[in-house]
Scaffold this motif. Structure first.
Motif, mmCIF file in Angstrom:
data_model
loop_
_atom_site.group_PDB
_atom_site.id
_atom_site.type_symbol
_atom_site.label_atom_id
_atom_site.label_comp_id
_atom_site.label_asym_id
_atom_site.label_seq_id
_atom_site.Cartn_x
_atom_site.Cartn_y
_atom_site.Cartn_z
ATOM 1 N N THR A 120 79.116 9.058 93.775
ATOM 2 C CA THR A 120 79.789 9.203 95.072
ATOM 3 C C THR A 120 80.865 8.144 95.261
ATOM 4 O O THR A 120 81.999 8.461 95.654
ATOM 5 N N ALA A 121 80.545 6.894 94.967
ATOM 6 C CA ALA A 121 81.444 5.781 95.295
ATOM 7 C C ALA A 121 82.755 5.899 94.537
ATOM 8 O O ALA A 121 83.824 5.570 95.068
ATOM 9 N N ARG A 122 82.718 6.381 93.297
ATOM 10 C CA ARG A 122 83.963 6.449 92.504
ATOM 11 C C ARG A 122 84.929 7.502 93.013
ATOM 12 O O ARG A 122 86.075 7.550 92.567
ATOM 13 N N LEU A 123 84.496 8.322 93.965
ATOM 14 C CA LEU A 123 85.392 9.305 94.583
ATOM 15 C C LEU A 123 86.086 8.741 95.825
ATOM 16 O O LEU A 123 86.963 9.388 96.400
ATOM 17 N N ILE A 124 85.691 7.550 96.255
ATOM 18 C CA ILE A 124 86.290 6.931 97.446
ATOM 19 C C ILE A 124 87.569 6.198 97.041
ATOM 20 O O ILE A 124 87.535 5.387 96.106
ATOM 21 N N PRO A 125 88.685 6.481 97.728
ATOM 22 C CA PRO A 125 89.944 5.803 97.385
ATOM 23 C C PRO A 125 89.778 4.283 97.400
ATOM 24 O O PRO A 125 89.200 3.731 98.338
ATOM 25 N N GLY A 126 90.251 3.630 96.341
ATOM 26 C CA GLY A 126 90.169 2.181 96.254
ATOM 27 C C GLY A 126 88.996 1.672 95.437
ATOM 28 O O GLY A 126 88.958 0.508 95.058
ATOM 29 N N VAL A 127 88.011 2.536 95.168
ATOM 30 C CA VAL A 127 86.835 2.083 94.412
ATOM 31 C C VAL A 127 87.142 2.044 92.923
ATOM 32 O O VAL A 127 86.728 1.129 92.213
ATOM 33 N N ILE A 128 87.889 3.029 92.452
ATOM 34 C CA ILE A 128 88.168 3.145 91.018
ATOM 35 C C ILE A 128 89.539 2.555 90.708
ATOM 36 O O ILE A 128 90.461 2.638 91.510
#
Ligand code: JAH
Length: 233
Positions: free
Chosen positions: A157-165
């Motif tokens: 889930t987190a890697r789909l949030i802008p700025g996480v990846i």
């Protein structure tokens, strides 16, 4: 910012959530992860969180009392909360669910142990207008508890949030293959890097040709071949 709370009787088991990609995302302020010990909600000498099942049977069931207190303590009536209860009996987690969770404001993971959590916990919060309750499974196997399943869901889930990846291009590439429904899509084509000859094995010459049309065609064929092989099993 997405707020994630996890409630567990083994909070230290969840410490990898503060490392690497997710640790950096928290430093950057695009994500906040908080881990809570369910036993903090108990007062008895043994800090017990489980009891024998009504109706009989093997094993122990987690009491709803501590769960209710823990969830109430980290929520308020004016916010929307997605409560995820990890259970082998839940709906199977997939990429589509990950993209839905990536748009949430506040997610709470209830990580059960023993034979699971008293069913009234999910029923109670599902009846509250500001909660959505999700019973989720990551696959058809039984774990010792929901902690590892919660980490799988958070990583996806987190890697789909802008700025996480770091590199948003890799997300764009995936979106070609992974869309709504996993059932009719292609797996990835095989990847190669240097050296061109490794232990006598050559990289497929088309990939060295510089012909981008031919390369795209070859990759599509390979993805289809791999998908057919998987579907045979
Ligand atoms: C096992 C509480 N499908 C993943 C999954 C999730 C949770 C559990 N097992 C598997 C589990 C025992 C107690 C949760």
């Amino acid at each position: 910012m997405l707020q994630i709370d996890l409630i567990s009787i083994f909070p230290e088991y969840l410490s990898p959530l503060n490392l690497s990609l997710l640790g950096k995302a928290q430093d950057k302020g695009v994500l906040s992860i908080n881990i809570h010990d369910l036993r903090d909600q108990t007062n008895d000498v043994h800090h017990s969180v489980d009891d024998t099942p009504y109706g009989g049977g093997a094993g122990m069931v987690m009491s709803p009392v501590a769960w209710g207190q823990a969830i109430d303590q980290i929520t308020n009536e004016n916010e929307l909360v997605d409560l995820i209860i990890l259970t082998p009996a839940g709906k199977k987690f997939d990429q589509k669910m990950a993209s839905q969770f990536a748009n949430a404001k506040h997610i709470i993971f209830a990580c059960g142990r023993y034979e699971g959590i008293d069913a009234r916990v999910g029923e109670y919060y599902a009846s509250k207008s500001n909660f959505k309750v999700h019973e989720v499974s990551i696959g058809d196997y039984v774990l010792g508890g929901g902690e590892v399943a919660a980490m799988v869901i958070i990583e996806a889930t987190a890697r789909l949030i802008p700025g996480v990846i770091g590199n948003p291009d890799s997300l764009k590439e995936e979106s070609h293959s992974i869309s709504g429904n996993n059932d009719d899509l292609l797996v990835e084509y095989p990847n190669y890097t240097k050296p061109a000859n490794w232990r006598g094995l050559e990289v497929p010459p088309v990939l060295l040709s510089g012909n981008h049309g031919e390369i795209a065609k070859w990759r599509k064929e390979q993805a289809e071949r791999r998908t057919r092989e998987l579907d045979k099993e």
